[in-house]
Design a protein around this motif. Structure first.
Motif, PDB file in Angstrom:
ATOM      1  N   ALA A  28      -4.497  51.900   8.269  1.00 30.00           N
ATOM      2  CA  ALA A  28      -4.209  52.586   9.534  1.00 30.00           C
ATOM      3  C   ALA A  28      -5.470  53.127  10.202  1.00 30.00           C
ATOM      4  N   GLY A  29      -6.640  52.871   9.604  1.00 35.90           N
ATOM      5  CA  GLY A  29      -7.899  53.220  10.248  1.00 35.90           C
ATOM      6  C   GLY A  29      -8.607  54.445   9.731  1.00 35.90           C
ATOM      7  N   ALA A  30      -8.077  55.079   8.681  1.00 37.58           N
ATOM      8  CA  ALA A  30      -8.672  56.322   8.180  1.00 37.58           C
ATOM      9  C   ALA A  30      -9.893  56.054   7.308  1.00 37.58           C
ATOM     10  N   GLN A  31     -10.754  57.055   7.257  1.00 42.86           N
ATOM     11  CA  GLN A  31     -11.835  57.120   6.278  1.00 42.86           C
ATOM     12  C   GLN A  31     -11.361  58.025   5.148  1.00 42.86           C
ATOM     13  N   LEU A  32     -11.642  57.638   3.916  1.00 39.78           N
ATOM     14  CA  LEU A  32     -11.054  58.318   2.777  1.00 39.78           C
ATOM     15  C   LEU A  32     -12.089  58.982   1.888  1.00 39.78           C
ATOM     16  N   SER A  33     -11.729  60.185   1.441  1.00 36.79           N
ATOM     17  CA  SER A  33     -12.414  60.842   0.341  1.00 36.79           C
ATOM     18  C   SER A  33     -11.380  60.978  -0.765  1.00 36.79           C
ATOM     19  N   ILE A  34     -11.574  60.243  -1.840  1.00 36.61           N
ATOM     20  CA  ILE A  34     -10.581  60.177  -2.912  1.00 36.61           C
ATOM     21  C   ILE A  34     -11.093  60.937  -4.126  1.00 36.61           C
ATOM     22  N   ILE A  35     -10.264  61.868  -4.584  1.00 32.08           N
ATOM     23  CA  ILE A  35     -10.651  62.731  -5.702  1.00 32.08           C
ATOM     24  C   ILE A  35      -9.826  62.352  -6.920  1.00 32.08           C
ATOM     25  N   SER A  36     -10.517  62.174  -8.051  1.00 33.50           N
ATOM     26  CA  SER A  36      -9.845  61.855  -9.308  1.00 33.50           C
ATOM     27  C   SER A  36     -10.661  62.432 -10.452  1.00 33.50           C
ATOM     28  N   ASN A  37      -9.976  62.731 -11.555  1.00 31.94           N
ATOM     29  CA  ASN A  37     -10.684  63.199 -12.749  1.00 31.94           C
ATOM     30  C   ASN A  37     -10.842  62.094 -13.784  1.00 31.94           C
ATOM     31  N   SER A  38     -10.599  60.855 -13.372  1.00 33.17           N
ATOM     32  CA  SER A  38     -10.709  59.708 -14.265  1.00 33.17           C
ATOM     33  C   SER A  38     -11.753  58.731 -13.756  1.00 33.17           C
ATOM     34  N   GLU A  39     -12.840  58.618 -14.490  1.00 33.24           N
ATOM     35  CA  GLU A  39     -13.913  57.697 -14.093  1.00 33.24           C
ATOM     36  C   GLU A  39     -13.427  56.257 -14.088  1.00 33.24           C
ATOM     37  N   GLU A  40     -12.589  55.908 -15.060  1.00 35.77           N
ATOM     38  CA  GLU A  40     -12.094  54.542 -15.151  1.00 35.77           C
ATOM     39  C   GLU A  40     -11.193  54.194 -13.971  1.00 35.77           C
ATOM     40  N   SER A  41     -10.302  55.122 -13.579  1.00 35.22           N
ATOM     41  CA  SER A  41      -9.415  54.827 -12.452  1.00 35.22           C
ATOM     42  C   SER A  41     -10.188  54.763 -11.141  1.00 35.22           C
ATOM     43  N   ILE A  42     -11.251  55.553 -11.023  1.00 37.49           N
ATOM     44  CA  ILE A  42     -12.112  55.464  -9.838  1.00 37.49           C
ATOM     45  C   ILE A  42     -12.748  54.078  -9.750  1.00 37.49           C
ATOM     46  N   LYS A  43     -13.234  53.607 -10.871  1.00 41.62           N
ATOM     47  CA  LYS A  43     -13.858  52.285 -10.910  1.00 41.62           C
ATOM     48  C   LYS A  43     -12.873  51.206 -10.493  1.00 41.62           C
ATOM     49  N   GLN A  44     -11.660  51.279 -11.015  1.00 38.86           N
ATOM     50  CA  GLN A  44     -10.648  50.273 -10.696  1.00 38.86           C
ATOM     51  C   GLN A  44     -10.232  50.339  -9.231  1.00 38.86           C
ATOM     52  N   ALA A  45     -10.072  51.544  -8.703  1.00 36.35           N
ATOM     53  CA  ALA A  45      -9.682  51.694  -7.299  1.00 36.35           C
ATOM     54  C   ALA A  45     -10.785  51.211  -6.366  1.00 36.35           C
ATOM     55  N   ALA A  46     -12.022  51.492  -6.725  1.00 32.90           N
ATOM     56  CA  ALA A  46     -13.155  51.097  -5.885  1.00 32.90           C
ATOM     57  C   ALA A  46     -13.252  49.585  -5.751  1.00 32.90           C
ATOM     58  N   GLU A  52     -14.956  52.250   4.312  1.00 31.23           N
ATOM     59  CA  GLU A  52     -15.777  53.405   3.949  1.00 31.23           C
ATOM     60  C   GLU A  52     -14.943  54.400   3.147  1.00 31.23           C
ATOM     61  N   THR A  53     -15.169  54.426   1.848  1.00 30.90           N
ATOM     62  CA  THR A  53     -14.428  55.312   0.964  1.00 30.90           C
ATOM     63  C   THR A  53     -15.390  56.080   0.080  1.00 30.90           C
ATOM     64  N   LEU A  54     -15.223  57.387   0.037  1.00 30.69           N
ATOM     65  CA  LEU A  54     -16.024  58.248  -0.823  1.00 30.69           C
ATOM     66  C   LEU A  54     -15.176  58.615  -2.035  1.00 30.69           C
ATOM     67  N   PHE A  55     -15.679  58.333  -3.224  1.00 32.27           N
ATOM     68  CA  PHE A  55     -15.000  58.701  -4.456  1.00 32.27           C
ATOM     69  C   PHE A  55     -15.711  59.888  -5.086  1.00 32.27           C
ATOM     70  N   ILE A  56     -14.931  60.905  -5.471  1.00 35.89           N
ATOM     71  CA  ILE A  56     -15.500  62.109  -6.067  1.00 35.89           C
ATOM     72  C   ILE A  56     -14.798  62.385  -7.388  1.00 35.89           C
ATOM     73  N   MET A  57     -15.575  62.474  -8.441  1.00 40.41           N
ATOM     74  CA  MET A  57     -15.042  62.817  -9.756  1.00 40.41           C
ATOM     75  C   MET A  57     -14.885  64.335  -9.812  1.00 40.41           C
ATOM     76  N   ALA A  58     -13.647  64.816  -9.893  1.00 34.41           N
ATOM     77  CA  ALA A  58     -13.401  66.253  -9.867  1.00 34.41           C
ATOM     78  C   ALA A  58     -11.993  66.530 -10.375  1.00 34.41           C
ATOM     79  N   ASP A  59     -11.783  67.778 -10.797  1.00 34.41           N
ATOM     80  CA  ASP A  59     -10.498  68.230 -11.330  1.00 34.41           C
ATOM     81  C   ASP A  59      -9.899  69.233 -10.356  1.00 34.41           C
ATOM     82  N   VAL A  60      -8.690  68.949  -9.841  1.00 29.65           N
ATOM     83  CA  VAL A  60      -8.098  69.819  -8.826  1.00 29.65           C
ATOM     84  C   VAL A  60      -7.819  71.218  -9.352  1.00 29.65           C
ATOM     85  N   SER A  61      -7.683  71.373 -10.654  1.00 29.56           N
ATOM     86  CA  SER A  61      -7.375  72.691 -11.218  1.00 29.56           C
ATOM     87  C   SER A  61      -8.605  73.575 -11.359  1.00 29.56           C
ATOM     88  N   VAL A  62      -9.784  73.016 -11.095  1.00 32.78           N
ATOM     89  CA  VAL A  62     -11.040  73.752 -11.237  1.00 32.78           C
ATOM     90  C   VAL A  62     -11.576  74.105  -9.846  1.00 32.78           C
TER      91      VAL A  62
END
Length: 259
Positions: A28-46, A52-62
């Motif tokens: 739909a045309g959006a630019q994404l910043s995707i947050i995940s605490n799983s390095e492996e799932s980030i790799k697979q999604a990427a 243009e997608t920014l991936f950030i390794m982070a924990d929402v509870s922190v």
């Protein structure tokens, strides 16, 4: 291009419903910043997402992680238009008295405090863009679920939080809504299925609880999310939108017969 030039901060966007949302938002045309605490799932999604997608390794509870993630997103894209709080867990599938204190705290820290953290650090960016917030809830937050008390409690909290936030942020032109699926085939649902007393009947049970006759994939929820975060829903706020195939119409009856 409903989301052309929009920047979406999406937690838990590398698998399940979140990943389906990422694909729909990007189309739909959006630019994404995707947050995940799983390095492996980030790799697979990427490997599967383009654009243009920014991936950030982070924990929402922190809190510090979310402060850093919001700042990095705003610096990278220059703005944030949508915060989609999708990250969540469902384990354990237990009654209250069987749930440990650590399990209880972990559920609330991720499913509820995660929303607090993203809002706390992201609200000023949304004020600038008159953006909106979308929370991924669940139908069980309204009607409950057997041997899933703590999870259901977190989603009930998400629903109440969504409505209160809608009132708090309406003066800034910021809408706050939630989607509430019933069964959706995701890695989390498959893990839940394996924890049930008779896991062999779960697939049939999940089909039958939906009035439309089947348990869907995450794309049906993603399409509803696209509507809610877009200008198409510009006069909708405080809404807990069931994306449930009519499951709530006969949900309790089917549960009692099947489990």
């Amino acid at each position: 291009m409903l989301l052309k030039n929009k920047v979406i901060f999406l937690t838990g966007g590398t698998e399940g419903i979140g990943f389906e949302c990422a694909k729909v938002y990007q189309t739909a045309g959006a630019q994404l910043s995707i947050i995940s605490n799983s390095e492996e799932s980030i790799k697979q999604a990427a490997e599967k997402l383009s654009g243009e997608t920014l991936f950030i390794m982070a924990d929402v509870s922190v809190a510090a992680d979310m402060e850093r993630a919001v700042a990095k997103t705003a610096t990278n894209f220059g703005r944030i238009d949508v915060i989609h709080n999708n990250a969540g867990i469902s384990n354990p599938s237990k009654a209250v008295h069987e749930t440990t204190g650590e399990e209880w705290d972990n559920l609330f820290n991720i499913n509820v405090k995660g929303i607090y953290n993203t809002t706390r650090f992201g609200i000023e960016e949304l004020k600038k863009t008159r953006g909106n917030i979308l929370n991924t809830s669940s139908l069980v937050g309204e009607i409950g679920q057997q041997i899933h008390a703590a999870y259901s409690a977190t989603k009930g909290a998400v629903n109440a939080l969504t409505k209160s936030m809608a009132l708090d942020y309406a003066p800034y032109g910021i809408r706050v809504n939630a989607v509430a699926p019933a069964g959706v085939w995701t890695p989390m649902l498959r893990a839940w299925s394996r924890q049930q007393p008779d896991s062999l009947i779960i697939a049939n049970y999940l089909n039958e609880i939906h009035a439309l006759g089947y348990c869907p994939e995450g794309d049906v929820v993603a399409d509803a999310c696209l509507f809610l975060v877009s200008e198409q829903a510009r006069f909708i706020t405080g809404c807990i939108l069931p994306v449930s195939g009519g499951a709530e119409l006969g949900y309790r009856r089917v549960i009692n017969q099947s489990i």
